[in-house]
Scaffold this motif. Structure first.
Motif, PDB file in Angstrom:
ATOM      1  N   ARG A  19       0.802  -1.234   0.000  1.00  0.00           N
ATOM      2  CA  ARG A  19       0.000   0.000   0.000  1.00  0.00           C
ATOM      3  C   ARG A  19       0.837   1.288   0.000  1.00  0.00           C
ATOM      4  O   ARG A  19       0.348   2.343   0.377  1.00  0.00           O
ATOM      5  CB  ARG A  19      -0.975   0.046   1.196  1.00  0.00           C
ATOM      6  N   LYS A  34       2.121   2.458  -2.716  1.00  0.00           N
ATOM      7  CA  LYS A  34       1.575   3.047  -3.952  1.00  0.00           C
ATOM      8  C   LYS A  34       2.614   3.720  -4.850  1.00  0.00           C
ATOM      9  O   LYS A  34       2.309   4.645  -5.583  1.00  0.00           O
ATOM     10  CB  LYS A  34       0.414   3.992  -3.625  1.00  0.00           C
ATOM     11  N   ARG A  88       1.417   3.467  -8.301  1.00  0.00           N
ATOM     12  CA  ARG A  88       0.439   4.442  -8.783  1.00  0.00           C
ATOM     13  C   ARG A  88       1.130   5.574  -9.540  1.00  0.00           C
ATOM     14  O   ARG A  88       0.712   5.964 -10.631  1.00  0.00           O
ATOM     15  CB  ARG A  88      -0.297   4.990  -7.563  1.00  0.00           C
ATOM     16  N   GLU A 131      -6.850   6.417  -8.475  1.00  0.00           N
ATOM     17  CA  GLU A 131      -6.040   5.264  -8.073  1.00  0.00           C
ATOM     18  C   GLU A 131      -6.763   3.927  -8.203  1.00  0.00           C
ATOM     19  O   GLU A 131      -6.171   2.878  -7.970  1.00  0.00           O
ATOM     20  CB  GLU A 131      -5.436   5.446  -6.683  1.00  0.00           C
ATOM     21  N   THR A 144      -4.850   1.447 -10.991  1.00  0.00           N
ATOM     22  CA  THR A 144      -3.424   1.255 -10.733  1.00  0.00           C
ATOM     23  C   THR A 144      -3.220  -0.185 -10.278  1.00  0.00           C
ATOM     24  O   THR A 144      -4.194  -0.887  -9.990  1.00  0.00           O
ATOM     25  CB  THR A 144      -2.930   2.169  -9.591  1.00  0.00           C
ATOM     26  N   TYR A 169      -2.076  -1.159  -7.447  1.00  0.00           N
ATOM     27  CA  TYR A 169      -2.696  -1.259  -6.118  1.00  0.00           C
ATOM     28  C   TYR A 169      -4.212  -1.418  -6.257  1.00  0.00           C
ATOM     29  O   TYR A 169      -4.827  -2.277  -5.626  1.00  0.00           O
ATOM     30  CB  TYR A 169      -2.379  -0.010  -5.272  1.00  0.00           C
ATOM     31  N   THR A 210      -1.143   7.613   2.075  1.00  0.00           N
ATOM     32  CA  THR A 210       0.029   6.940   2.633  1.00  0.00           C
ATOM     33  C   THR A 210       0.132   7.204   4.133  1.00  0.00           C
ATOM     34  O   THR A 210       1.072   6.770   4.774  1.00  0.00           O
ATOM     35  CB  THR A 210       1.333   7.445   1.986  1.00  0.00           C
TER      36      THR A 210
END
Ligand SMILES: Cc1cc2nc3c(=O)[nH]c(=O)nc-3n(C[C@H](O)[C@H](O)[C@H](O)COP(=O)(O)OP(=O)(O)OC[C@H]3O[C@@H](n4cnc5c(N)ncnc54)[C@H](O)[C@@H]3O)c2cc1C
Lengths: 405, 509
Positions: free
Chosen positions: A36, A38, A41, A53, A56, A58, B87
């Motif tokens: 995660r 990313k 991405r 996203e 992608t 992910y 994130t």
């Protein structure tokens, strides 16, 4: 060449709409979900345009994981899963591949997963918007395949190339019927360099669109191609189209084991010929240019050095490099299989972004290593009028050799 | 206590209104679009995925659209959770009350670069790598350098009040934001800065409201435009890594480095023994042999060539005097270069009993701890982790600790202190999730015991942390004031409800 083969046999087992997702696929998706971070991405050319996203690596893995948990049903993914160029950037940028791939002998295989889901959904009669365009293309290629030997070799008219030999130049239907300049140029370069080679009469279809809709039919064609190459006596097969290079080096061996001949990409071959002075580059080519790494070469096959070597040996050419890792972010917008038929506008947007990047470097030409990139970017250039001309690097080699093509 | 608020449900009419604002193509209701936006990289209760899945995903394209969406949400009382790079490691962008996910990544333009007054103004959806790619062409540098540099976006950096790896040289996010445009929960658009200045770095006018909108985890509004400070690109970046035979050895040397007075020091990072062991799990990390090296200090310097040349000598003296081993240029540069890339690797998860590979996600602790307390905290945290791993082998794993210089523009005094815990989310159920939350709580309580702060960069909004934050760390009136502010700005509790237990502001009894 980098060893990129990572065959997950459990992808061969079709996903069915209302059946549970296997434990192996679930774990596979989890390995991406668990990260995660990313990075996948940001490197994705589709994401760079849409900033969504869902589309992608992910997004795809997490979506399928949600199917495995009963939150989503597979059929709902039919549009989402089309938003992938299959360019392979995300796979490379994934820490699982980049840092753990070799060590754990396991990498992220987004392209294989996307292809699989598309194919499984078609088998369940879940067709995305614009699917008719893909069917049309497959039909068109079947027509090519059923053409007469003369029509198939029309591109090589007057060149007198035999149909057998130790060395075979592999010509697929796209380059034989559409982007013909590239193979014709390749053939002329080889001839001038004194290479003896043949071209087989009728290869099977290598079409990506077929690969991601009807695996059995695609594989039957693949076998036919390999048989034809074998019976022509091939020990070395030179490939001009990077997409075909990927099939021959990475996809066919998954299902047929290692092939009974060497497969070499044209830029690798030509770079050697230049090095061995079999090709003499004598005419100045006074242009400013940069180079676009084709996804199938750079991201799938690790081939980025030989095109640069060739370019740097062209006299007069002023070259501005964009390094191959930065080019993971790039794609011409064509994609490896059905992307352009399904998303013509988005494909155009990605193409214009690519051309603009080249224009920002202040060059006149964008050199290409792939006939699909050439087809796509020429179209984009005509429409957008961005002031950079896409041209295949073999055409520049031919010029430097003083060849009329 | 009961909540005095009830949320509305998103029906077709509301969906129509949302589509009218942002366009059909920017509203998503299919489950997978929503499910993939339920989590961030912090450990996620996969067994309760649906509880965190939002009702609808909206991708706005402008400040005006954000404002319109918030007006509708406020009118119909629909929760809104801003999502940036997703994130964040404190679950900030994870919905607790469903509602709308406002994914702001489409808003990614650079609006202005001012080379004279040295600022850049951006929309919130751009990441630091994208921004610096443009700035570097002008010899400029935005020095925010989190390990999530290519993936976190400026809006999320502001939402969390982020911390930069090189903050000792270039400051952290709160130090780098000069002014912002913020859409309040009511849809009103305001601008906050240093006083009323847009590009001013210090002012004494008014309350320091700008700070209120940094690190609020999307609970007070949505930032839609940010004016940032930019630096000249430093002439030299010089990373140097040193090896030690024990953590204690490195710890002592770190004190001398951080208090040396060297202004070029951008970071001093200690890797403890467990971390070095963890990094040796594969063969690709830039991890030094011989095995007698058990602990590491990474440093980096920035400045002009002359400055760094001089400072380098001094740094090497400090290291060598204490018997540290310089790990060489290749390792130092290689490892520093990959600082954004190889944070946690799922396949590095191990079941301790048989060393079997078990894919795991990553928990990243980020407490702020004073130098004097590091050895104690380290001992306690590893003890806590070991206890849980023993009980749940194959579900949890200890991936070691980092300690990073924490203050802005100077390296001494306190550290962002990180223990990394691997967690196999596929194996989570009620029992193991509760075990995780308990482990988290115990780790946080050690921080309170030594008078640290539970989070230097991610925020105190995780399950397990949040109660300790609110009931212990912020107990002397701060949480009470937070509730009043929240209720005043967000009368219907629509902005990221549930975070920081701010629901309590709306309860009676
Ligand atoms: C590999 C890795 C390394 C990391 N290293 C660091 C590090 O070195 N330093 C550090 O500080 N962090 C680090 N983090 C954590 C994370 O990157 C930061 O917290 C970052 O600031 C989050 O930004 P984001 O864009 O991902 O925000 P998100 O996770 O999307 O959101 C974070 C919070 O901000 C809110 N938010 C988002 N956008 C807005 C907006 N426009 N307006 C208002 N609120 C908003 C969200 O609701 C949420 O509460 C790391 C994370 C990872 C995965």
């Amino acid at each position: 060449m980098v060893e990129l083969l990572s065959y997950k046999k459990f992808y061969d087992e079709p996903l069915k709409k209302d059946e549970p997702v296997s434990e192996e696929i679930t774990k596979d998706c989890y390995t991406v979900f668990a990260c995660r971070h990313k990075f996948c991405r940001e490197v994705c050319p589709v994401y760079q345009e849409l900033r969504n996203e869902s589309y992608t690596s992910y997004g795809f893995h997490a979506a399928l994981l949600s199917v495995s948990r009963g939150i989503e049903s597979l059929g709902n993914m039919k549009e989402t899963i089309t938003y992938c160029l299959e360019c392979g950037a995300c796979e490379l940028r994934c820490p699982n591949t980049l840092f753990g791939g070799d060590f754990y002998k396991r990498r992220t295989t987004t392209v294989d997963l996307v292809r699989k889901i598309r194919r499984d959904l078609i088998a369940e009669n879940e067709k995305p918007n614009n699917w008719g365009e893909v069917e049309k293309k497959i039909d068109q290629y079947k027509k090519y395949y059923n053409s007469s030997p003369e029509e198939i070799r029309q591109w090589a008219k007057d060149l007198e190339i035999p149909t057998t030999g130790d060395t075979i130049l592999f010509v697929d239907y796209f380059t034989a019927f559409q982007e013909t300049v590239t193979v014709r140029t390749a053939a002329q370069i080889l001839m001038k360099a004194g290479v003896k080679f043949g071209v087989i009469e009728r290869p099977g279809l290598t079409l990506g669109e077929l690969y991601e809709t009807n695996f059995d039919e695609w594989l039957a064609h693949a076998k036919e191609t390999i048989e034809a190459l074998k019976s022509a006596g091939a020990k070395t097969v030179i490939v001009v189209n990077p997409h075909e290079y990927v099939y021959l080096t990475r996809e066919y061996p998954k299902y047929m084991g290692s092939l009974p001949f060497n497969v070499i990409f044209i830029t690798e071959y030509v770079a050697k010929l230049i090095e061995n002075k079999k090709i003499k580059l004598t005419t100045e080519v006074d242009i400013k240019a940069t180079y676009h790494d084709p996804c199938a070469l750079n991201k799938f096959s690790g081939i980025w050095e030989s095109p640069r070597k060739i370019i740097e040996s062209i006299p007069g050419l002023e070259y501005t490099d964009e390094d191959p890792v930065s080019q993971w972010y790039n794609c011409c917008g064509n994609g490896i299989a059905s992307f352009k038929e399904l998303h013509p506008e988005l494909s155009y947007r990605i193409g214009t972004s690519r051309l603009r990047k080249a224009a920002d470097l202040g060059v006149q030409y964008l050199l290409l290593g792939c006939p699909h990139c050439k087809d796509q970017l020429s179209e984009v250039q005509t429409k957008s009028k961005i002031n950079v001309e896409p041209i295949h690097l073999l055409e520049i080699v031919a010029k430097a050799m003083g060849l009329e093509v | 206590m009961t909540s005095i608020l009830k949320y509305g449900t998103i029906d077709d009419k509301i969906l129509e209104e949302l589509r009218a604002i942002v366009g059909d193509e920017n509203v998503f209701t299919e489950p997978h679009h929503r499910a993939i936006r339920a989590s961030v990289p912090a450990p996620f209760p996969l067994h309760k995925w649906s509880e965190h899945t939002p009702d609808v995903v909206v991708l706005p394209g402008s400040t005006q659209e954000v404002s319109e969406v918030l007006k509708i949400s406020n009118k119909y009382k629909i929760p809104v959770v801003p999502r940036g790079g997703a994130t964040g490691l404190a679950d900030g962008a994870m919905p607790l009350r469903k509602g709308i996910i406002l994914d702001i990544k489409r808003m990614c333009e650079i609006l202005e670069i001012d080379e004279v007054d040295r600022t850049v103004t951006v929309q919130p959806g751009i990441n630091m790598q994208e921004l610096n790619r443009v700035l570097e062409k002008l010899g400029l540098w935005f020095p925010d350098d989190p390990a999530s540099y290519p993936v976190a976006v400026v809006g999320g950096r502001v939402g969390t009040g982020g911390w930069s790896l090189v903050g000792a040289f270039g400051g952290h996010v709160p130090d780098l934001v000069l002014s912002m445009e913020v859409v309040l929960p009511t849809g009103d658009i305001i601008r906050v800065g240093n006083g009323g200045g847009r590009k001013i770095r210090k002012s004494s006018v008014g309350y320091r409201l700008k700070d209120l909108f940094i690190g609020h985890q999307g609970t007070l509004g949505v930032v839609t435009e940010i004016t940032l400070d930019v630096f000249p690109r430093p002439e030299v970046e010089f990373p140097a890594f040193f090896g030690y035979n024990s953590f204690e050895h490195a710890y002592e040397n770190a004190f001398k480095m951080t208090t040396s007075g060297l202004r070029t020091l951008g970071a001093v990072v200690i890797f403890d023994e467990e971390k070095v062991e963890y990094l040796r799990r594969d063969d690709e990390a830039y991890i030094p042999q011989p095995k007698s090296i058990k602990s590491i200090i990474a440093t980096v310097m920035y400045g002009t060539e002359a400055e760094v040349e001089g400072a380098k000598k001094r740094l090497f003296e400090i290291a060598e005097k204490d018997g540290a081993i310089y790990l060489g240029e290749e390792l130092s540069e290689g490892d520093w270069a990959s600082r954004h890339d190889r944070y946690a690797l799922p396949l590095h998860g191990r079941r301790r009993s048989d060393w079997q590979v078990v894919p795991m996600t990553w928990h990243c602790e980020d407490a702020a701890i004073n130098h004097s307390q590091l050895p104690y905290v380290r001992k306690r945290w590893h003890e806590i982790a070991s206890r849980y791993i023993e009980q749940y082998d194959g579900v949890f794993d200890d991936w070691g600790m980092f300690m990073y210089s924490n203050p802005p523009f100077r390296p001494w005094g306190d550290y962002l202190t990180e223990i990394d815990i691997g967690i196999n989310e596929l194996a989570l159920d009620e029992e193991t999730w509760e075990a995780w939350v308990n482990m988290k709580r115990e780790i946080a309580e050690v921080v309170i015991e030594v008078e640290g702060s539970i989070s230097a960069c991610h925020g105190g909004t995780r399950e397990g942390d949040v109660e300790v934050c609110v009931r212990q760390e912020l107990k002397d009136g701060q949480f009470e004031l937070m509730k009043k502010i929240k209720k005043m700005l967000d009368p219907n509790n629509i902005m990221n409800p549930g975070k920081y237990m701010l629901d309590e502001a709306y309860q009676e009894g």
